[in-house]
Write a protein that holds these residues in place. Structure first.
Motif, short mmCIF file in Angstrom:
data_model
loop_
_atom_site.label_atom_id
_atom_site.label_comp_id
_atom_site.label_asym_id
_atom_site.label_seq_id
_atom_site.Cartn_x
_atom_site.Cartn_y
_atom_site.Cartn_z
N HIS A 255 1.12 5.75 -9.18
CA HIS A 255 -0.04 6.49 -8.70
C HIS A 255 -1.34 5.75 -9.04
O HIS A 255 -1.39 4.89 -9.93
N ASP B 139 -4.22 9.79 -5.56
CA ASP B 139 -4.78 11.12 -5.77
C ASP B 139 -6.31 10.99 -5.80
O ASP B 139 -6.84 10.12 -6.49
N ASN C 267 0.82 -1.22 0.00
CA ASN C 267 0.00 0.00 0.00
C ASN C 267 0.85 1.27 0.00
O ASN C 267 0.54 2.25 -0.68
N ALA C 268 1.93 1.23 0.76
CA ALA C 268 2.77 2.43 0.88
C ALA C 268 3.42 2.82 -0.44
O ALA C 268 3.84 3.97 -0.62
N GLU C 269 3.51 1.87 -1.37
CA GLU C 269 4.14 2.15 -2.66
C GLU C 269 3.15 2.74 -3.67
O GLU C 269 3.53 3.05 -4.79
N ALA D 231 -5.06 6.92 3.65
CA ALA D 231 -3.76 7.09 4.33
C ALA D 231 -3.72 6.24 5.60
O ALA D 231 -2.69 5.63 5.93
N THR E 62 0.72 5.83 -4.47
CA THR E 62 0.29 7.19 -4.14
C THR E 62 -1.10 7.41 -4.74
O THR E 62 -1.29 7.26 -5.95
N SER F 71 -9.33 10.56 1.26
CA SER F 71 -7.86 10.55 1.23
C SER F 71 -7.30 10.20 2.60
O SER F 71 -6.36 9.41 2.71
N PHE G 254 -1.84 3.66 2.47
CA PHE G 254 -1.52 4.22 1.16
C PHE G 254 -0.85 5.58 1.34
O PHE G 254 -1.05 6.28 2.34
N THR G 255 -0.03 5.96 0.36
CA THR G 255 0.61 7.27 0.39
C THR G 255 -0.38 8.32 -0.09
O THR G 255 -0.98 8.18 -1.16
N GLU G 256 -0.56 9.37 0.71
CA GLU G 256 -1.55 10.39 0.39
C GLU G 256 -1.04 11.28 -0.74
O GLU G 256 0.07 11.82 -0.69
N GLY G 257 -1.84 11.41 -1.79
CA GLY G 257 -1.49 12.24 -2.93
C GLY G 257 -2.30 13.52 -2.95
O GLY G 257 -2.76 14.00 -1.91
#
Length: 476
Positions: free
Chosen positions: A427, A355, A349-351, A374, A353, A370, A378-381
């Protein structure tokens, strides 16, 4: 409704009917339609199992598009032609490539699901929505021939339904079969009826049901009434699903009997009935499939119902429906049939991003979603707004379906995943449609209600164990 006879047609060919399928003229006389995607089909499906969608159509025509006689429609209680073509019953059949067993999952007709391109609605409307949309587009392009509109419209309707079931079950549909009203009547007549059993007498003017308690044999109009009745049953449509399952079990048992397989007259009548009423997907090698499946016995055929969250779910547009959880359904299907080939798990998930774009018109929705993503790793975009749209979708770069699926699984409503070359590598872009806004408000309220013990609700299903074709089970 009529799906039991679609199952009959497939069961005759796949479970016990190799001799029937091999009869001269059957395969060449079947109606075929091009509805299976590139990922489905083949002699040995790549995911390790053959998944078949069986559909009972509320159609007033035969498989070749010829209108049914008015006197027959009246006897079948087909009702008034209103231009709609809903799928009365849906069954998803899962068969491992080794042919070791067959599990048939009933999908309640009022299941509230995501229909690709149309938002969240009852699953029995997916076919009609796809068909009507296609007809309108064809007419705009100048197509006027009624038969062409009907054939091409039906193809798109089937494709929409297939995509809907694939999203709900997490499986790729390899084969498709549908049957109409006339087929149900004629196939049950051809085999001499099906043995069933009721716990108590029942009478219903809507379906024409009028049955005594105990064991009995039904065929023709009585068989249609048996699988069609829902009024007057304790759990309504869920009890009707159980009726359909025991009917199909009885049908498989009847076809297994020597009295059916060794009777040339019955087999000939059966072939004629199927040719008039059953539609199969183009490219399905029925004879090869029947050869692969002919070793199945009655005890290796199971009938189950997908798990239901709330059978009295209030929807924003479609009235009362049956609430289902796609994640729960997917887990149930895989748990009931055993493992298939492992799917690509995708990146961590961290990989990814993510949006988020708000296309629902609901203030603050993108920011809230969002944050939720996070919290799930997940990385917040970037967040922002987008042009209004109905359906929620996750867009990913080409080849990143697995990553998109992980994002979709973390969202409400199990949205569709689309590949889009404009999305940067690593992304995923979430476009939140109005269906997501409805899901976010309505479903959370319903989930809270469902979490508490209901003061008065339908009792749990009486059939805890799967129904098989080994014996006659008495039902409501």
């Amino acid at each position: 409704m009529k799906i039991a006879l679609t199952m009959a047609s497939v069961l005759v060919m796949s479970v016990t009917g190799y001799a029937w399928a091999a009869m001269q003229g059957l395969v060449t006389g079947l109606t075929m339609t091009d509805v299976i995607g590139a990922e489905g089909g083949g002699d040995k499906p790549a995911d390790g199992a053959r998944d078949i969608l069986l559909v009972g159509m509320d159609s007033r025509t035969d498989a070749q598009g010829n209108p049914l006689p008015e006197d027959m429609l009246a006897k079948l209680r087909a009702g008034v032609a209103d231009g709609e073509l809903n799928t009365d019953t849906l069954i998803f059949v899962h068969i491992p490539n080794d042919g070791s067993k067959a599990v048939a999952f009933s999908l309640p007709r009022d299941s509230y699901v995501d229909i690709p391109g149309h938002g969240k609605h009852k699953i029995n409307s997916a076919y009609a929505r796809g068909k009507l949309e296609a007809r309108a587009e064809l007419q705009e392009k100048g197509v006027t021939d009624p038969k062409e509109l009907e054939v091409r419209g039906n193809q798109e309707g089937a494709k929409t339904l297939i995509a809907t079931v694939e999203r709900l079950t997490g499986s790729t549909i390899d084969n498709y079969a549908s049957i109409n009203l006339l087929g149900f009547y004629e196939i049950t007549q051809a085999i001499g009826g099906v043995d069933v059993c009721l716990k108590r007498p029942t009478k219903d003017p809507y379906s024409g049901a009028n049955f005594t308690a105990g064991p009995q044999t039904v065929s023709g109009f009585e068989a249609l009434a048996f699988v069609r009745q829902r009024h007057g049953l304790l759990r309504g449509d869920l009890d009707r699903v159980v009726r359909q399952q025991v009917f199909m079990a009885g049908l498989a048992r009847k076809i297994l009997s020597a009295g059916t397989l060794s009777d040339p007259g019955k087999l000939n009548d059966l072939v004629k009935a199927v040719q008039k009423s059953v539609v199969l997907n183009q490219g399905w090698d029925i004879l090869a499939f029947a050869e692969q499946m002919k070793g199945l016995t009655a005890g290796q055929i199971e009938f189950r119902t997908i798990p239901v969250v709330n059978s009295e779910y209030s929807t924003p547009e479609d009235g009362e429906a049956v609430q289902v959880d796609p994640k729960q359904v997917m887990a149930f299907v895989q748990g009931s049939t055993g493992p298939t080939q492992p799917a690509d798990a995708g990146p961590d998930n961290a990989e990814i991003t993510v949006d988020v774009r708000n296309a629902s018109g609901r203030t603050g929705l993108a920011a809230g979603v969002s944050r939720s993503l996070a919290e799930q790793g997940f990385t917040e975009g970037a967040i922002g707004n987008a042009t209004s749209r109905t359906s929620t979708v996750v867009r990913v770069p080409p080849g990143a379906q697995a990553a998109g699926r992980k994002v979709a699984d973390a969202l409400d409503g199990n949205p569709e995943v689309e590949e889009d070359r404009s999305v940067p590598a690593g992304h995923a872009v979430v476009l939140l449609g109005t269906d997501y806004a409805s899901s976010d408000t309505t479903n959370r309220t319903t989930d809270r209600i469902a979490a508490a013990p209901p003061a008065q609700s339908a009792p749990p299903p009486e059939e805890e164990q799967p129904i098989t074709a080994d014996g006659v089970v008495c039902v409501n």
